[in-house]
Design an enzyme around this catalytic site. Structure first.
Site, PDB file in Angstrom:
ATOM      1  N   SER A 192       0.824  -1.208   0.000  1.00  0.00           N
ATOM      2  CA  SER A 192       0.000   0.000   0.000  1.00  0.00           C
ATOM      3  C   SER A 192       0.867   1.271   0.000  1.00  0.00           C
ATOM      4  CB  SER A 192      -0.951  -0.049   1.202  1.00  0.00           C
ATOM      5  OG  SER A 192      -1.978   0.873   1.030  1.00  0.00           O
ATOM      6  N   ASP A 288      -8.442  -3.093  -6.899  1.00  0.00           N
ATOM      7  CA  ASP A 288      -7.896  -2.881  -5.560  1.00  0.00           C
ATOM      8  C   ASP A 288      -8.983  -2.313  -4.646  1.00  0.00           C
ATOM      9  OD1 ASP A 288      -4.862  -1.976  -4.246  1.00  0.00           O
ATOM     10  OD2 ASP A 288      -6.701  -1.136  -3.423  1.00  0.00           O
ATOM     11  N   HIS A 355      -6.661  -5.901  -1.175  1.00  0.00           N
ATOM     12  CA  HIS A 355      -5.655  -4.834  -1.076  1.00  0.00           C
ATOM     13  C   HIS A 355      -4.509  -5.382  -0.236  1.00  0.00           C
ATOM     14  CE1 HIS A 355      -4.087  -0.755  -0.869  1.00  0.00           C
ATOM     15  NE2 HIS A 355      -4.046  -0.801   0.435  1.00  0.00           N
TER      16      HIS A 355
END
Ligand code: NAG
Ligand code: NAG
Length: 418
Positions: A192, A288, A355
Site C-alpha cells: 500500500s 484494488d 488490497h
C-alpha cells in the site's frame, strides 16, 4: 471482537485518513482490538528503535525515533535482504498529521513492541519458499508521506516533524551496517503506502547496495492511479498534491518527473515508473479494494452511501456499479501500460477484490492462493527475480478467476496463528 487480518488493519488506517471523524472514532476502537490481537501472537519479531537517527532529525511525526523489525537470515540466505515497508495511508495537512502523530503510524512510542511475520516475511519454507532464509526486515511507517517528506522547520505549536525521506536514509544506513552492505540479493517491497515507497525509492535503494548485487523492487498494492471519482472530481490528485506540499516532498521525487509535471502528480506511480532503471515487479489488483473504496467511490464522492454494499462485497454491486468498476480496471491497465514489458519489469495483476497480498501466505503462496497462469505470486516473483522466467500477466475481468476469494471478508479467514 472479531479477529482481523493484517491487511484489514491497513485498510482501516486509510479510512481513518480519508473519511469523516465520526467514522474515524469507530474504526479506531476496532483497530485497537485488532492491534492487540494481531501483534501478540504467532512468529514474533521485536521492534528495534533507531536511536541515532534522532540526532540527524530522522524522526517520526512526533519526533520519536523510527523503528523496524529484523529477523536475521540463515543458511543460503545470509547475504540476501528483503526490506519490506509497512503501509498505512498518508496525512495531507496539519489536522490529519496531528491526529496521526498520536497513533502507531506517527509515533514509535505508540507502536507495540512486537509484530508477527507472515507471507513474504515468513521464515518458513512452506509459506515463503524462496525468501524464507533471507534477512527479513519490516520498516515501520511513521511519517505519513511514504518516506518522501523533508521539512527542516518544526513548528513549536504543533511539534510536527515532516522527515520521512530522512527516516528512509537512516534506517537503510543502520541495515547496511548490520550486513546489508554485503548483500548479494536484495528486494525492496512494501504494501500500500509502503508499496508506493518501494516504487518512489526503488532506484535510490539500488544505489545503496553493492554494484554487483541483484537488487529489485516488488511494490504490492502501491500502484495508485490518478482517476476521476464517481462524482467526476479529481480528489486523489488533490489529496496527493496536499501530501506533497505538507511534507515538502517535491525535492525527493524523481526530477525527470518534477521538471515536467507538478510535484503532486509525481507521487503517482504512472508518472514515474517508466523512469525507474532498477528491475521492478508490480503486484496489484485492478479492482484494488482500497482504491475502489477511497479513490473511485470515496465517502465524499458518494454522500448518500449508495456504494456501501458494493464496496464491502464486490458481488453486491449493481449492474451499473459493476460497469463503473470494470471501467476502473481499464483505467488501471492504461496506467500500468507505461511500465513497459521488458523482462526486467514484471507484473502480477490478479482480479481479486483485495488490497495487499504479499503479507499473508493465504494470498502470497498457499496452494489455494490467487493464481495467474497457474502459479502463485510468490512463484512468479521468485522466477522473475532469479531470472528463471519473465512474468507479465493481467487477469481476465471479475469474476472470472476462480482462485480469487473476492471479498474483504475473505481476508479474515484461515490465517494461521490468528
Ligand atoms: C504553527 O502552526 C500553527 C497551527 O497550524 C499555525 O497557526 C502557526 O501559524 C504556525 N507557526 C508558524 C511559525 O508557522
Ligand atoms: C497447474 O499446475 C499444477 C501443479 O503444478 C498442475 O498439476 C496442473 O496440470 C497445471 N494446470 C495447468 C492448466 O497448466
Amino acid at each position: 471482537m472479531i479477529r482481523l487480518h493484517p491487511n484489514q488493519m491497513y485498510i482501516n488506517f486509510f479510512w481513518l485518513e480519508m473519511e469523516s471523524s465520526r467514522i474515524r472514532r469507530q474504526w479506531l476502537n476496532l483497530l485497537v482490538c485488532a492491534l492487540v490481537l494481531l501483534e501478540g501472537e504467532g512468529y514474533i519479531i521485536p521492534k528495534t528503535l533507531v536511536q541515532n537517527a534522532v540526532s540527524k532529525g530522522a524522526v517520526c511525526l512526533d519526533g520519536s525515533p523510527p523503528a523496524y523489525h529484523f529477523d536475521q537470515g540463515f543458511g543460503e540466505g545470509i547475504n540476501n535482504w528483503l526490506i519490506h515497508i509497512q503501509g498505512g495511508g498518508w496525512c495531507n495537512d496539519v489536522t490529519s498529521c496531528l491526529y496521526r502523530k498520536d497513533t502507531p503510524l506517527g509515533s514509535s512510542y505508540k507502536m507495540v513492541d512486537e509484530v508477527s511475520f507472515y507471507g513474504i516475511l515468513s521464515n518458513e519454507q512452506q509459506y515463503n519458499p524462496d525468501l524464507y532464509s533471507w534477512n527479513r526486515v519490516l520498516v515501520r511507517y511513521c511519517d505519513g508521506s511514504s518516506f518522501t517528506g523533508d521539512v527542516e522547520e518544526v513548528n513549536s505549536t504543533t511539534n510536527l516533524h515532516f522527515r520521512g525521506a530522512r527516516i528512509f536514509s537512516a534506517v537503510m544506513e543502520e541495515l547496511l551496517a548490520k550486513g546489508m552492505r554485503n548483500a548479494k540479493n536484495a528486494i525492496l517491497s512494501g504494501c500500500s503506502a509502503g508499496g508506493l515507497t518501494a516504487i518512489l525509492h526503488c532506484d535510490n535503494f539500488k544505489t545503496l547496495l553493492p554494484s554487483g548485487a541483484n537488487v529489485r523492487c516488488v511494490p504490492d498494492a502501491g500502484y495508485f492511479i490518478n482517476v476521476e471519482d464517481i462524482s467526476g472530481a479529481h480528489r486523489i490528485e488533490e489529496f496527493y498534491s496536499q501530501v506533497v506540499s505538507t511534507h515538502g516532498s517535491a525535492k525527493n521525487l524523481p526530477t525527470l518527473c518534477t521538471s515536467k509535471l507538478s510535484p503532486g502528480l509525481c507521487f503517482f506511480p504512472q508518472n514515474v515508473v517508466s523512469q525507474i532503471d532498477t528491475p521492478i515487479f508490480i503486484i496489484n489488483s485492478p479492482y484494488d479494494s482500497w482504491q475502489i473504496n477511497n479513490i473511485l467511490a470515496s465517502g465524499a464522492a458518494d454522500p448518500n452511501d449508495r456504494w456501501h454494499n458494493c464496496k464491502l462485497d464486490i458481488s453486491k454491486c449493481s449492474p451499473d456499479q459493476l460497469r463503473i468498476v470494470q471501467g476502473f480496471k481499464m483505467e488501471f491497465e492504461k496506467a500500468l501500460s507505461v511500465v513497459g514489458d521488458s523482462p526486467s519489469k514484471g507484473w502480477f495483476i490478479d482480479s481479486c477484490y483485495t488490497h495487499c497480498q504479499t503479507e499473508s501466505q493465504v494470498t502470497w503462496s498457499q496452494s489455494d492462493a490467487p493464481h495467474l497462469a497457474n502459479i502463485t505470486m510468490a512463484k512468479a516473483v521468485a522466477d522473475w527475480f532469479f531470472g528463471r522466467s519473465p512474468f507479465h500477466q493481467v487477469d481476465c475481468n471479475y469474476p472470472c478467476n476462480p482462485t480469487c476469494k473476492n471479498s474483504q471478508q475473505a481476508d479474515l479467514k484461515d490465517h494461521p496463528g490468528m
